[in-house]
Design a protein around this motif. Structure first.
Motif, PDB file in Angstrom:
ATOM      1  N   SER A 238       0.826  -1.198   0.000  1.00 55.13           N
ATOM      2  CA  SER A 238       0.000   0.000   0.000  1.00 55.13           C
ATOM      3  C   SER A 238       0.870   1.262   0.000  1.00 55.13           C
ATOM      4  CB  SER A 238      -0.903   0.008   1.239  1.00 55.13           C
ATOM      5  OG  SER A 238      -1.631   1.208   1.329  1.00 55.13           O
ATOM      6  N   THR A 239       0.315   2.342  -0.519  1.00 50.46           N
ATOM      7  CA  THR A 239       0.981   3.645  -0.453  1.00 50.46           C
ATOM      8  C   THR A 239       0.284   4.561   0.550  1.00 50.46           C
ATOM      9  OG1 THR A 239      -0.362   4.432  -2.314  1.00 50.46           O
ATOM     10  CG2 THR A 239       1.806   3.506  -2.835  1.00 50.46           C
ATOM     11  N   ASP A 240      -0.682   4.014   1.261  1.00 58.92           N
ATOM     12  CA  ASP A 240      -1.443   4.776   2.252  1.00 58.92           C
ATOM     13  C   ASP A 240      -0.681   4.793   3.573  1.00 58.92           C
ATOM     14  OD1 ASP A 240      -3.235   5.979   3.913  1.00 58.92           O
ATOM     15  OD2 ASP A 240      -4.840   4.502   3.656  1.00 58.92           O
ATOM     16  N   GLU A 241      -0.118   5.946   3.916  1.00 54.17           N
ATOM     17  CA  GLU A 241       0.723   6.051   5.104  1.00 54.17           C
ATOM     18  C   GLU A 241      -0.077   5.954   6.401  1.00 54.17           C
ATOM     19  OE1 GLU A 241       3.879   6.001   5.082  1.00 54.17           O
ATOM     20  OE2 GLU A 241       4.296   6.319   2.942  1.00 54.17           O
TER      21      GLU A 241
ATOM     22  N   LEU B  92       0.977  -1.879   6.151  1.00 52.89           N
ATOM     23  CA  LEU B  92       0.681  -2.310   4.784  1.00 52.89           C
ATOM     24  C   LEU B  92       1.559  -1.631   3.744  1.00 52.89           C
ATOM     25  CD1 LEU B  92      -3.213  -2.675   4.719  1.00 52.89           C
ATOM     26  CD2 LEU B  92      -1.450  -4.403   5.164  1.00 52.89           C
ATOM     27  N   THR B  93       2.363  -0.637   4.148  1.00 54.41           N
ATOM     28  CA  THR B  93       3.332  -0.055   3.215  1.00 54.41           C
ATOM     29  C   THR B  93       4.621  -0.866   3.207  1.00 54.41           C
ATOM     30  OG1 THR B  93       4.354   1.433   4.838  1.00 54.41           O
ATOM     31  CG2 THR B  93       2.399   2.240   3.676  1.00 54.41           C
TER      32      THR B  93
ATOM     33  N   ALA C 246       3.290  -8.878   0.546  1.00 55.95           N
ATOM     34  CA  ALA C 246       2.840  -7.487   0.585  1.00 55.95           C
ATOM     35  C   ALA C 246       1.370  -7.455   0.210  1.00 55.95           C
ATOM     36  CB  ALA C 246       3.659  -6.615  -0.366  1.00 55.95           C
ATOM     37  N   ALA C 247       0.630  -6.526   0.793  1.00 52.31           N
ATOM     38  CA  ALA C 247      -0.809  -6.432   0.536  1.00 52.31           C
ATOM     39  C   ALA C 247      -1.265  -4.989   0.719  1.00 52.31           C
ATOM     40  CB  ALA C 247      -1.585  -7.340   1.485  1.00 52.31           C
ATOM     41  N   ASP C 248      -2.312  -4.609  -0.023  1.00 47.85           N
ATOM     42  CA  ASP C 248      -2.851  -3.254   0.116  1.00 47.85           C
ATOM     43  C   ASP C 248      -4.367  -3.248   0.306  1.00 47.85           C
ATOM     44  OD1 ASP C 248      -3.827  -3.928  -2.351  1.00 47.85           O
ATOM     45  OD2 ASP C 248      -2.907  -2.255  -3.443  1.00 47.85           O
ATOM     46  N   SER C 249      -4.917  -4.333   0.810  1.00 46.21           N
ATOM     47  CA  SER C 249      -6.357  -4.529   1.050  1.00 46.21           C
ATOM     48  C   SER C 249      -7.110  -4.953  -0.199  1.00 46.21           C
ATOM     49  CB  SER C 249      -7.018  -3.272   1.637  1.00 46.21           C
ATOM     50  OG  SER C 249      -6.442  -2.927   2.863  1.00 46.21           O
ATOM     51  N   PHE C 250      -6.519  -4.769  -1.386  1.00 48.04           N
ATOM     52  CA  PHE C 250      -7.180  -5.172  -2.621  1.00 48.04           C
ATOM     53  C   PHE C 250      -6.445  -6.308  -3.334  1.00 48.04           C
ATOM     54  CE2 PHE C 250      -8.022  -0.637  -1.966  1.00 48.04           C
ATOM     55  CZ  PHE C 250      -9.405  -0.671  -1.885  1.00 48.04           C
ATOM     56  N   ARG C 251      -5.200  -6.532  -2.961  1.00 47.11           N
ATOM     57  CA  ARG C 251      -4.403  -7.593  -3.566  1.00 47.11           C
ATOM     58  C   ARG C 251      -3.337  -8.057  -2.585  1.00 47.11           C
ATOM     59  NH1 ARG C 251      -0.923  -4.047  -8.045  1.00 47.11           N
ATOM     60  NH2 ARG C 251      -0.690  -2.190  -6.753  1.00 47.11           N
TER      61      ARG C 251
END
Length: 384
Positions: free
Chosen positions: A152-155, A160-161, A176-181
């Motif tokens: 994720s790029t959401d700080e 998740l970053t 690694a994961a960003d809630s969608f993948r």
């Protein structure tokens, strides 16, 4: 300080450590590169170092050291000047009184003002690591390239970053994961770790490291501080230090579907090309959506995968590909970028796509390898 080295080596070193130079800072010294001499048994070497306080990079250049010394010099100016020189010897000498570094090569000469080395932040040093491991450079590069893009790029959710790395025996599992993948990669270590451990590394830092280490089987030594705040990576002529992310990474194993109703084998290159074509229309659809319809073959007729994208104000697109399909017909919709990212990271001739229903995650795996799994959440098509 008086030192001489080859322009090619100096320019490469400045380029490498320049990746750690801070671009947004109120501390002028963080825009600088530390230059320091070191005497060795075979003559000497030049230490180049930079830090943005999150990562630090040190690069060693073979050099002839006539007089020891150290100084920090503006990174961009020095790098641009050295890169413009010919591939000849570069001679540098420091005026201690004016803090000016004289840089000469052939008919070119410059005097660049610096800041005392004492003002440069102390670089981290892992002398008594709490945990350590060793991995081949090319294995590390592949693992990072297949996982880090899913972070994720959401700080607001720092965990998740990061890139989760679990060292167990002679294997490391990265995720690694960003809630969608979710991307999960298992890779071999050069030797078994003495104690199993796990850390969360900043994904952006690992991408930077993967760009500067060599693409061969030379080793990377990984050491973690006893307080688990930083990790040091030692490669050929490079020391790279990164802060670690605190927190607990989500238990991703339960996210990976354990069964499927439809399994499709298809050419990686053909599917990637078709997705890129469809994405030209998907980007104007309001959700960057690509629909995928999978149809099993009948008798001698091969199965197929149909990709469609529709943007009301632009137009629509349909791409049909031959595939080997096991199980039931299936339909699902994915974010076009997510498909492009994972297909671009897979280096096998074919990929397998495992599906259950339009509302369940899809799984993409390289065919012929069992070390990589990518999970993508579907896009919901209600009222579309």
């Amino acid at each position: 300080m008086k030192v001489s080295c080859l322009q090619e080596q100096l320019s490469k070193g400045l380029s490498v450590v320049g990746r750690a130079v801070s671009t947004k800072t109120t501390l002028p010294v963080l825009n600088h590169i530390l230059i320091a001499t070191e005497t060795t048994d075979d003559g000497g070497r030049l230490k180049l170092a930079a830090t943005n306080l999150e990562i630090s990079i040190t690069y060693w250049v073979s050099a002839r050291v006539d007089e020891p010394g150290e100084i920090t010099i503006p990174a961009r100016l020095l790098s641009d000047f050295v890169s413009s020189l010919g591939n000849e010897q570069v001679h540098m000498s420091l005026d201690e009184q004016t803090l000016s570094l004289n840089v000469r090569s052939a008919r070119y000469e410059a005097n660049i003002k610096g800041i005392p080395a004492e003002d440069f932040p102390t670089l981290p040093n892992v002398t008594n690591p709490g945990n350590s491991a060793e991995i081949a450079s090319n294995v590390f590069r592949e693992a990072v390239s297949q996982v880090a893009f899913a972070a994720s790029t959401d700080e607001t959710r720092p965990v998740l970053t990061g890139l989760y790395a679990s060292f167990n025996g002679d294997k490391v599992t990265m995720a690694a994961a960003d809630s969608f993948r979710l991307a999960v990669k298992e890779a071999s270590l050069l030797s078994s770790v003495s104690n199993n451990f796990s850390i969360i590394l900043p994904a952006r830092a690992m991408l930077e490291l993967s760009r500067i280490v060599s693409d061969d089987d030379s080793p990377i030594e990984i050491s973690v501080t006893a307080n688990r705040s930083q990790a040091l990576f030692k490669a050929q002529g490079i020391d790279f230090t990164s802060s670690l992310i605190e927190g607990s990474f989500p238990n991703f194993q339960h996210i990976i579907p354990k069964r499927f109703d439809t399994r499709t084998l298809i050419s990686t290159a053909d599917l990637l090309k078709a997705v890129k074509v469809s994405s030209l229309f998907a980007r104007d659809s309001g959700g960057n959506i690509i629909r995928m319809a999978v149809t099993p073959g009948e008798d001698i007729t091969p199965g197929s995968v149909m990709l469609t994208a529709n943007a009301a104000e632009v137009g629509d697109n349909r791409n049909e590909l031959e595939a080997t399909v096991e199980g039931q017909p299936a339909q699902i919709a994915f974010n076009a970028k997510y498909l492009t990212d994972v297909l671009g990271a897979i280096n096998t001739a074919q990929v397998a796509i495992e599906l259950q229903s339009p509302s369940n995650p899809g799984v993409i795996k390289p065919v012929g390898k069992e070390d990589y799994t990518h999970v993508i959440m579907p896009m919901h098509l209600a009222n579309r």
